[in-house]
Motif scaffolding. Structure first.
Motif, PDB file in Angstrom:
ATOM      1  N   UNK A 266      18.561   7.225  -3.964  1.00  0.00           N
ATOM      2  CA  UNK A 266      17.092   7.239  -4.031  1.00  0.00           C
ATOM      3  C   UNK A 266      16.631   6.060  -4.891  1.00  0.00           C
ATOM      4  N   UNK A 267      15.381   5.632  -4.663  1.00  0.00           N
ATOM      5  CA  UNK A 267      14.925   4.350  -5.204  1.00  0.00           C
ATOM      6  C   UNK A 267      13.509   4.428  -5.783  1.00  0.00           C
ATOM      7  N   UNK A 268      13.276   3.560  -6.778  1.00  0.00           N
ATOM      8  CA  UNK A 268      11.922   3.379  -7.306  1.00  0.00           C
ATOM      9  C   UNK A 268      11.086   2.512  -6.363  1.00  0.00           C
ATOM     10  N   UNK A 301       6.513   8.800  -6.712  1.00  0.00           N
ATOM     11  CA  UNK A 301       5.898   7.624  -7.348  1.00  0.00           C
ATOM     12  C   UNK A 301       6.502   6.311  -6.859  1.00  0.00           C
ATOM     13  N   UNK A 302       7.525   6.420  -6.003  1.00  0.00           N
ATOM     14  CA  UNK A 302       8.204   5.223  -5.508  1.00  0.00           C
ATOM     15  C   UNK A 302       7.324   4.422  -4.547  1.00  0.00           C
ATOM     16  N   UNK A 322       3.135  11.328   5.031  1.00  0.00           N
ATOM     17  CA  UNK A 322       2.337  11.685   3.851  1.00  0.00           C
ATOM     18  C   UNK A 322       2.396  10.659   2.721  1.00  0.00           C
ATOM     19  N   UNK A 323       2.540   9.407   3.060  1.00  0.00           N
ATOM     20  CA  UNK A 323       2.477   8.375   2.025  1.00  0.00           C
ATOM     21  C   UNK A 323       1.034   7.882   1.943  1.00  0.00           C
ATOM     22  N   UNK A 324       0.592   7.537   0.754  1.00  0.00           N
ATOM     23  CA  UNK A 324      -0.701   6.859   0.676  1.00  0.00           C
ATOM     24  C   UNK A 324      -0.408   5.364   0.804  1.00  0.00           C
ATOM     25  N   UNK A 325      -1.183   4.673   1.572  1.00  0.00           N
ATOM     26  CA  UNK A 325      -0.851   3.264   1.826  1.00  0.00           C
ATOM     27  C   UNK A 325      -2.108   2.396   1.921  1.00  0.00           C
ATOM     28  N   UNK A 326      -1.882   1.090   1.708  1.00  0.00           N
ATOM     29  CA  UNK A 326      -2.938   0.086   1.847  1.00  0.00           C
ATOM     30  C   UNK A 326      -2.350  -1.108   2.577  1.00  0.00           C
ATOM     31  N   UNK A 339       2.914   1.137   0.336  1.00  0.00           N
ATOM     32  CA  UNK A 339       2.762   2.602   0.367  1.00  0.00           C
ATOM     33  C   UNK A 339       3.371   3.205  -0.895  1.00  0.00           C
ATOM     34  N   UNK A 340       2.892   4.428  -1.194  1.00  0.00           N
ATOM     35  CA  UNK A 340       3.397   5.108  -2.393  1.00  0.00           C
ATOM     36  C   UNK A 340       3.678   6.567  -2.058  1.00  0.00           C
ATOM     37  N   UNK A 341       4.765   7.076  -2.607  1.00  0.00           N
ATOM     38  CA  UNK A 341       5.096   8.496  -2.389  1.00  0.00           C
ATOM     39  C   UNK A 341       4.528   9.273  -3.573  1.00  0.00           C
ATOM     40  N   UNK A 342       3.562  10.119  -3.287  1.00  0.00           N
ATOM     41  CA  UNK A 342       2.902  10.837  -4.393  1.00  0.00           C
ATOM     42  C   UNK A 342       3.620  12.165  -4.658  1.00  0.00           C
TER      43      UNK A 342
END
Ligand SMILES: C[S@@+](CC[C@H](N)C(=O)[O-])C[C@H]1O[C@@H](n2cnc3c(N)ncnc32)[C@H](O)[C@@H]1O
Length: 342
Positions: A266-268, A301-302, A322-326, A339-342
Protein backbone atom coordinates in the motif's frame (compact mmCIF):
# COMPACT_ATOMS: atom_id res chain seq x y z
CA UNK A 1 -6.79 -16.64 -31.11
CA UNK A 2 -3.53 -14.83 -31.80
CA UNK A 3 -3.37 -14.79 -35.64
CA UNK A 4 0.44 -14.52 -35.80
CA UNK A 5 0.84 -17.45 -33.40
CA UNK A 6 -1.66 -19.54 -35.42
CA UNK A 7 0.22 -18.71 -38.61
CA UNK A 8 3.53 -19.63 -36.95
CA UNK A 9 2.15 -23.00 -35.84
CA UNK A 10 0.58 -23.67 -39.26
CA UNK A 11 4.12 -24.01 -40.66
CA UNK A 12 4.24 -27.44 -38.95
CA UNK A 13 0.70 -28.63 -39.63
CA UNK A 14 0.92 -30.07 -43.14
CA UNK A 15 2.81 -33.10 -44.39
CA UNK A 16 5.15 -30.94 -46.42
CA UNK A 17 5.49 -28.51 -43.48
CA UNK A 18 8.51 -28.10 -41.21
CA UNK A 19 9.36 -31.09 -38.98
CA UNK A 20 9.04 -30.68 -35.21
CA UNK A 21 12.63 -30.84 -33.89
CA UNK A 22 13.93 -32.53 -30.75
CA UNK A 23 14.64 -29.12 -29.17
CA UNK A 24 13.40 -25.62 -29.97
CA UNK A 25 13.75 -22.09 -28.61
CA UNK A 26 10.92 -19.53 -28.82
CA UNK A 27 11.66 -15.76 -28.72
CA UNK A 28 8.57 -13.80 -27.69
CA UNK A 29 7.08 -17.08 -26.51
CA UNK A 30 3.32 -17.54 -26.32
CA UNK A 31 1.62 -20.84 -25.50
CA UNK A 32 -0.26 -22.87 -28.14
CA UNK A 33 -1.98 -26.22 -27.57
CA UNK A 34 0.02 -27.88 -30.38
CA UNK A 35 3.27 -27.10 -28.53
CA UNK A 36 2.28 -29.61 -25.82
CA UNK A 37 3.18 -32.37 -28.28
CA UNK A 38 6.69 -30.99 -28.79
CA UNK A 39 9.45 -32.89 -26.97
CA UNK A 40 11.39 -29.85 -25.70
CA UNK A 41 10.61 -26.16 -26.13
CA UNK A 42 12.11 -23.32 -24.10
CA UNK A 43 10.65 -19.79 -24.14
CA UNK A 44 12.01 -16.29 -23.66
CA UNK A 45 9.48 -13.52 -23.08
CA UNK A 46 10.28 -10.03 -21.72
CA UNK A 47 6.61 -9.05 -21.19
CA UNK A 48 5.31 -10.22 -17.82
CA UNK A 49 1.64 -10.95 -18.74
CA UNK A 50 2.79 -13.11 -21.67
CA UNK A 51 5.56 -14.73 -19.60
CA UNK A 52 2.93 -15.58 -16.97
CA UNK A 53 0.65 -17.22 -19.52
CA UNK A 54 3.62 -19.24 -20.89
CA UNK A 55 4.47 -20.33 -17.32
CA UNK A 56 0.84 -21.21 -16.53
CA UNK A 57 0.79 -23.47 -19.61
CA UNK A 58 3.69 -25.35 -17.98
CA UNK A 59 6.46 -24.62 -20.51
CA UNK A 60 10.04 -23.90 -19.41
CA UNK A 61 11.21 -20.30 -19.72
CA UNK A 62 14.50 -18.47 -19.32
CA UNK A 63 14.98 -14.78 -18.42
CA UNK A 64 18.53 -14.39 -19.65
CA UNK A 65 19.41 -15.97 -22.97
CA UNK A 66 22.30 -18.44 -22.38
CA UNK A 67 25.04 -19.23 -24.92
CA UNK A 68 23.14 -22.41 -25.98
CA UNK A 69 22.04 -23.12 -29.52
CA UNK A 70 18.94 -24.89 -30.80
CA UNK A 71 18.10 -26.55 -34.16
CA UNK A 72 14.95 -24.41 -34.43
CA UNK A 73 14.35 -20.86 -33.21
CA UNK A 74 10.80 -19.47 -33.44
CA UNK A 75 10.15 -15.72 -33.29
CA UNK A 76 7.01 -13.72 -32.59
CA UNK A 77 8.57 -10.23 -32.77
CA UNK A 78 7.45 -7.09 -30.98
CA UNK A 79 6.37 -3.87 -32.61
CA UNK A 80 9.38 -1.81 -33.55
CA UNK A 81 11.78 -2.15 -36.49
CA UNK A 82 14.98 -2.17 -34.47
CA UNK A 83 13.55 -4.63 -31.96
CA UNK A 84 12.43 -7.00 -34.72
CA UNK A 85 15.79 -6.94 -36.51
CA UNK A 86 17.59 -7.36 -33.17
CA UNK A 87 15.43 -10.43 -32.49
CA UNK A 88 16.39 -11.88 -35.89
CA UNK A 89 20.02 -11.47 -34.80
CA UNK A 90 19.32 -12.99 -31.37
CA UNK A 91 17.72 -15.99 -33.10
CA UNK A 92 20.85 -16.30 -35.28
CA UNK A 93 23.13 -16.34 -32.21
CA UNK A 94 21.10 -19.18 -30.72
CA UNK A 95 20.82 -21.25 -33.89
CA UNK A 96 22.72 -24.53 -34.22
CA UNK A 97 24.58 -25.12 -37.53
CA UNK A 98 22.09 -26.09 -40.22
CA UNK A 99 19.17 -25.02 -38.02
CA UNK A 100 16.01 -23.13 -39.02
CA UNK A 101 14.65 -19.74 -37.97
CA UNK A 102 10.87 -19.29 -38.32
CA UNK A 103 9.25 -15.88 -37.87
CA UNK A 104 5.56 -14.91 -37.87
CA UNK A 105 4.05 -11.46 -37.76
CA UNK A 106 0.86 -9.61 -38.72
CA UNK A 107 0.74 -7.83 -42.07
CA UNK A 108 -0.13 -4.63 -40.20
CA UNK A 109 3.20 -4.90 -38.36
CA UNK A 110 5.07 -4.81 -41.68
CA UNK A 111 5.41 -8.58 -42.24
CA UNK A 112 6.20 -8.22 -45.98
CA UNK A 113 8.90 -5.63 -45.26
CA UNK A 114 10.49 -7.77 -42.53
CA UNK A 115 10.35 -10.87 -44.71
CA UNK A 116 12.37 -8.92 -47.27
CA UNK A 117 14.87 -7.83 -44.59
CA UNK A 118 15.20 -11.40 -43.32
CA UNK A 119 15.85 -12.69 -46.84
CA UNK A 120 18.62 -10.07 -47.25
CA UNK A 121 20.47 -11.95 -44.50
CA UNK A 122 19.46 -15.52 -45.30
CA UNK A 123 18.86 -15.69 -49.06
CA UNK A 124 16.12 -18.15 -49.94
CA UNK A 125 13.19 -18.64 -47.65
CA UNK A 126 9.85 -20.39 -47.39
CA UNK A 127 6.80 -18.25 -46.77
CA UNK A 128 3.16 -18.77 -45.74
CA UNK A 129 0.40 -16.13 -45.86
CA UNK A 130 -2.58 -16.76 -43.63
CA UNK A 131 -4.81 -15.01 -41.05
CA UNK A 132 -3.62 -11.60 -42.37
CA UNK A 133 -0.12 -12.62 -41.24
CA UNK A 134 3.03 -14.03 -42.75
CA UNK A 135 5.27 -16.81 -41.48
CA UNK A 136 8.69 -17.06 -43.13
CA UNK A 137 11.60 -19.38 -42.48
CA UNK A 138 15.07 -20.21 -43.66
CA UNK A 139 17.59 -22.95 -42.90
CA UNK A 140 21.20 -22.00 -42.22
CA UNK A 141 23.41 -23.29 -45.06
CA UNK A 142 26.72 -21.50 -44.58
CA UNK A 143 25.82 -18.65 -46.96
CA UNK A 144 24.02 -16.29 -44.56
CA UNK A 145 25.18 -12.68 -44.34
CA UNK A 146 26.75 -12.75 -40.88
CA UNK A 147 27.84 -9.08 -41.14
CA UNK A 148 24.20 -8.05 -41.50
CA UNK A 149 23.22 -10.12 -38.46
CA UNK A 150 26.03 -8.39 -36.51
CA UNK A 151 24.65 -5.00 -37.58
CA UNK A 152 21.24 -6.06 -36.27
CA UNK A 153 22.76 -7.28 -33.00
CA UNK A 154 23.99 -3.72 -32.35
CA UNK A 155 20.42 -2.40 -32.62
CA UNK A 156 19.75 -3.96 -29.21
CA UNK A 157 22.50 -1.97 -27.44
CA UNK A 158 21.57 0.52 -24.74
CA UNK A 159 21.35 3.98 -26.29
CA UNK A 160 21.14 7.50 -24.93
CA UNK A 161 18.29 9.90 -25.41
CA UNK A 162 20.40 12.93 -26.38
CA UNK A 163 20.83 15.64 -23.74
CA UNK A 164 18.84 13.79 -21.09
CA UNK A 165 21.30 11.33 -19.57
CA UNK A 166 18.64 8.59 -19.91
CA UNK A 167 19.36 5.22 -21.53
CA UNK A 168 16.79 3.07 -23.30
CA UNK A 169 16.61 0.03 -25.58
CA UNK A 170 14.82 -0.80 -28.81
CA UNK A 171 11.25 -1.97 -28.43
CA UNK A 172 10.39 -0.42 -25.07
CA UNK A 173 7.87 2.40 -24.64
CA UNK A 174 9.11 5.81 -25.85
CA UNK A 175 12.64 4.57 -26.47
CA UNK A 176 13.90 7.63 -28.34
CA UNK A 177 12.27 10.52 -26.50
CA UNK A 178 10.64 11.56 -23.25
CA UNK A 179 6.92 11.01 -23.59
CA UNK A 180 5.23 14.45 -23.63
CA UNK A 181 2.41 13.22 -21.36
CA UNK A 182 4.92 11.99 -18.79
CA UNK A 183 6.83 15.28 -19.09
CA UNK A 184 3.62 17.19 -18.36
CA UNK A 185 2.96 15.08 -15.24
CA UNK A 186 6.60 15.48 -14.14
CA UNK A 187 6.27 19.27 -14.49
CA UNK A 188 3.18 19.24 -12.27
CA UNK A 189 4.14 16.73 -9.58
CA UNK A 190 3.46 18.36 -6.21
CA UNK A 191 6.63 18.71 -4.11
CA UNK A 192 4.79 17.43 -1.03
CA UNK A 193 4.51 13.83 -2.28
CA UNK A 194 6.03 11.78 0.53
CA UNK A 195 6.43 8.36 2.10
CA UNK A 196 5.96 5.24 -0.01
CA UNK A 197 5.17 5.83 -3.66
CA UNK A 198 4.41 3.51 -6.59
CA UNK A 199 5.04 4.30 -10.26
CA UNK A 200 2.73 2.06 -12.29
CA UNK A 201 3.98 1.16 -15.76
CA UNK A 202 7.26 2.83 -14.82
CA UNK A 203 8.93 2.19 -18.18
CA UNK A 204 12.59 3.23 -18.22
CA UNK A 205 12.15 5.29 -15.06
CA UNK A 206 11.41 8.84 -16.24
CA UNK A 207 8.54 9.57 -13.86
CA UNK A 208 10.29 7.93 -10.92
CA UNK A 209 13.40 10.01 -11.45
CA UNK A 210 11.31 13.17 -11.83
CA UNK A 211 9.49 12.39 -8.56
CA UNK A 212 12.76 11.72 -6.72
CA UNK A 213 14.27 14.95 -7.99
CA UNK A 214 11.25 17.01 -7.02
CA UNK A 215 9.92 15.40 -3.82
CA UNK A 216 12.59 15.08 -1.11
CA UNK A 217 10.26 13.36 1.36
CA UNK A 218 9.76 10.19 -0.68
CA UNK A 219 11.27 7.37 1.37
CA UNK A 220 10.54 4.46 -0.94
CA UNK A 221 9.44 4.11 -4.55
CA UNK A 222 8.31 0.90 -6.22
CA UNK A 223 8.56 0.71 -10.00
CA UNK A 224 5.95 -1.68 -11.40
CA UNK A 225 6.69 -2.53 -15.03
CA UNK A 226 5.69 -5.39 -17.33
CA UNK A 227 8.58 -5.07 -19.78
CA UNK A 228 11.77 -6.55 -18.27
CA UNK A 229 13.92 -4.61 -20.75
CA UNK A 230 12.43 -1.27 -19.68
CA UNK A 231 12.98 -2.16 -16.03
CA UNK A 232 16.58 -2.94 -16.84
CA UNK A 233 16.96 0.56 -18.31
CA UNK A 234 15.25 2.05 -15.24
CA UNK A 235 17.85 0.34 -13.03
CA UNK A 236 20.58 2.09 -15.02
CA UNK A 237 18.76 5.43 -15.12
CA UNK A 238 18.28 5.42 -11.35
CA UNK A 239 21.56 3.77 -10.41
CA UNK A 240 22.91 6.89 -8.67
CA UNK A 241 19.96 7.02 -6.30
CA UNK A 242 20.75 3.57 -4.99
CA UNK A 243 24.42 4.08 -4.33
CA UNK A 244 25.37 4.25 -0.66
CA UNK A 245 27.32 7.48 -1.09
CA UNK A 246 24.28 9.43 -2.31
CA UNK A 247 22.89 11.80 0.30
CA UNK A 248 19.42 10.37 -0.20
CA UNK A 249 18.29 7.19 1.49
CA UNK A 250 15.41 6.33 -0.81
CA UNK A 251 14.58 2.66 -1.11
CA UNK A 252 13.96 1.90 -4.81
CA UNK A 253 12.36 -1.42 -5.79
CA UNK A 254 12.13 -2.76 -9.32
CA UNK A 255 9.14 -5.03 -9.80
CA UNK A 256 8.70 -7.05 -12.99
CA UNK A 257 4.97 -7.17 -12.50
CA UNK A 258 1.63 -7.22 -14.33
CA UNK A 259 -0.31 -4.36 -12.72
CA UNK A 260 -3.63 -5.87 -13.83
CA UNK A 261 -3.05 -8.62 -11.23
CA UNK A 262 -2.97 -6.08 -8.36
CA UNK A 263 -0.18 -4.44 -6.37
CA UNK A 264 1.93 -5.99 -3.64
CA UNK A 265 1.89 -3.15 -1.04
CA UNK A 266 0.00 0.00 0.00
CA UNK A 267 1.15 3.53 -0.81
CA UNK A 268 0.94 7.17 0.22
CA UNK A 269 0.96 8.11 -3.45
CA UNK A 270 0.68 6.42 -6.83
CA UNK A 271 1.82 8.08 -10.05
CA UNK A 272 1.19 6.78 -13.54
CA UNK A 273 0.96 7.36 -17.24
CA UNK A 274 -1.20 4.30 -17.93
CA UNK A 275 -0.74 2.28 -21.13
CA UNK A 276 -3.58 2.36 -23.59
CA UNK A 277 -2.26 0.02 -26.26
CA UNK A 278 -2.04 -3.74 -26.41
CA UNK A 279 0.14 -4.60 -29.40
CA UNK A 280 -1.08 -2.36 -32.21
CA UNK A 281 -4.59 -1.71 -30.90
CA UNK A 282 -5.98 0.93 -28.54
CA UNK A 283 -7.06 -0.82 -25.35
CA UNK A 284 -8.54 1.42 -22.68
CA UNK A 285 -9.25 -1.73 -20.64
CA UNK A 286 -5.58 -1.84 -19.68
CA UNK A 287 -5.63 1.76 -18.39
CA UNK A 288 -8.87 1.07 -16.52
CA UNK A 289 -7.28 -1.98 -14.90
CA UNK A 290 -4.35 0.20 -13.79
CA UNK A 291 -6.78 2.55 -12.03
CA UNK A 292 -8.95 -0.10 -10.43
CA UNK A 293 -5.89 -1.92 -9.10
CA UNK A 294 -4.31 1.29 -7.83
CA UNK A 295 -7.26 2.30 -5.66
CA UNK A 296 -7.14 -0.60 -3.13
CA UNK A 297 -3.37 -0.06 -2.87
CA UNK A 298 -3.76 3.58 -1.73
CA UNK A 299 -3.62 4.31 1.98
CA UNK A 300 -6.38 6.46 3.44
CA UNK A 301 -5.48 10.02 2.45
CA UNK A 302 -3.31 8.61 -0.34
CA UNK A 303 -2.97 10.48 -3.64
CA UNK A 304 -3.29 9.20 -7.16
CA UNK A 305 -1.77 11.30 -9.93
CA UNK A 306 -2.19 10.32 -13.53
CA UNK A 307 -1.70 11.76 -16.96
CA UNK A 308 -3.74 10.56 -19.91
CA UNK A 309 -4.84 11.59 -23.35
CA UNK A 310 -7.78 13.97 -22.94
CA UNK A 311 -10.32 11.67 -24.56
CA UNK A 312 -9.60 8.65 -22.34
CA UNK A 313 -12.53 8.06 -19.98
CA UNK A 314 -10.88 7.66 -16.60
CA UNK A 315 -12.96 10.12 -14.53
CA UNK A 316 -15.89 7.67 -14.28
CA UNK A 317 -13.62 5.05 -12.74
CA UNK A 318 -12.41 7.50 -10.11
CA UNK A 319 -16.07 8.26 -9.29
CA UNK A 320 -16.98 4.57 -9.19
CA UNK A 321 -14.07 3.97 -6.79
CA UNK A 322 -15.28 6.78 -4.48
CA UNK A 323 -12.18 8.90 -4.90
CA UNK A 324 -12.47 12.66 -4.81
CA UNK A 325 -10.66 14.04 -7.83
CA UNK A 326 -9.79 17.19 -9.78
CA UNK A 327 -8.52 17.80 -13.26
CA UNK A 328 -5.53 19.95 -12.39
CA UNK A 329 -4.11 20.51 -15.88
CA UNK A 330 -5.42 20.15 -19.41
CA UNK A 331 -3.78 21.05 -22.70
CA UNK A 332 -4.60 20.25 -26.33
CA UNK A 333 -3.62 16.59 -25.90
CA UNK A 334 -3.37 15.59 -22.25
CA UNK A 335 -5.03 15.98 -18.89
CA UNK A 336 -3.72 15.42 -15.39
CA UNK A 337 -6.10 13.93 -12.83
CA UNK A 338 -5.34 14.26 -9.15
CA UNK A 339 -7.41 12.00 -6.87
CA UNK A 340 -7.49 11.35 -3.15
CA UNK A 341 -8.74 8.40 -1.12
CA UNK A 342 -10.73 9.81 1.77
C1 LIG B 1 2.47 5.02 -21.29
S1 LIG B 1 3.84 4.05 -20.80
C2 LIG B 1 4.56 5.03 -19.50
C3 LIG B 1 6.00 4.68 -19.24
C4 LIG B 1 6.74 5.57 -18.25
N1 LIG B 1 5.99 5.77 -17.04
C5 LIG B 1 7.11 6.87 -18.86
O1 LIG B 1 6.59 7.87 -18.39
O2 LIG B 1 7.94 6.94 -19.77
C6 LIG B 1 3.07 2.70 -19.99
C7 LIG B 1 4.00 1.63 -19.48
O3 LIG B 1 3.21 0.57 -18.91
C8 LIG B 1 3.84 -0.66 -19.17
N2 LIG B 1 2.81 -1.72 -19.08
C9 LIG B 1 1.94 -2.13 -20.05
N3 LIG B 1 1.15 -3.10 -19.57
C10 LIG B 1 1.52 -3.30 -18.28
C11 LIG B 1 1.06 -4.17 -17.26
N4 LIG B 1 0.05 -5.01 -17.48
N5 LIG B 1 1.67 -4.12 -16.06
C12 LIG B 1 2.71 -3.26 -15.83
N6 LIG B 1 3.17 -2.40 -16.76
C13 LIG B 1 2.59 -2.42 -17.97
C14 LIG B 1 4.43 -0.47 -20.56
O4 LIG B 1 5.48 -1.41 -20.80
C15 LIG B 1 4.92 0.98 -20.50
O5 LIG B 1 6.24 1.05 -20.07
Amino acid sequence: MNPALETLMSAFSTEEGLPVPARAFFLGAQPHPALREWPDITGWQPLKPLADSWDRAGFPRIDETPPNTWPLVLILPGKSRDETLAWFAMARRHLAPGGTILVAMPNTAGAARFEKEFSRATGTLGSIQKNKCRAFHSAEDGTWDEALFSEWTALDDFKNIPETGFVTRAGIFSCDHIDPGSQLLADHLPVHLHGTVADLGAGWGFLTKSALRKCPNITRIDLYEADARALDCARRNLAGWNSPDETTSVDIRYLWHDVTTGLSATYDAIIMNPPFHTGQATDTGLGRAFLTNAVPALKRGGRLLLVANRQLPYEGILDACNLSWRKTVEDKTYKILHAEKR
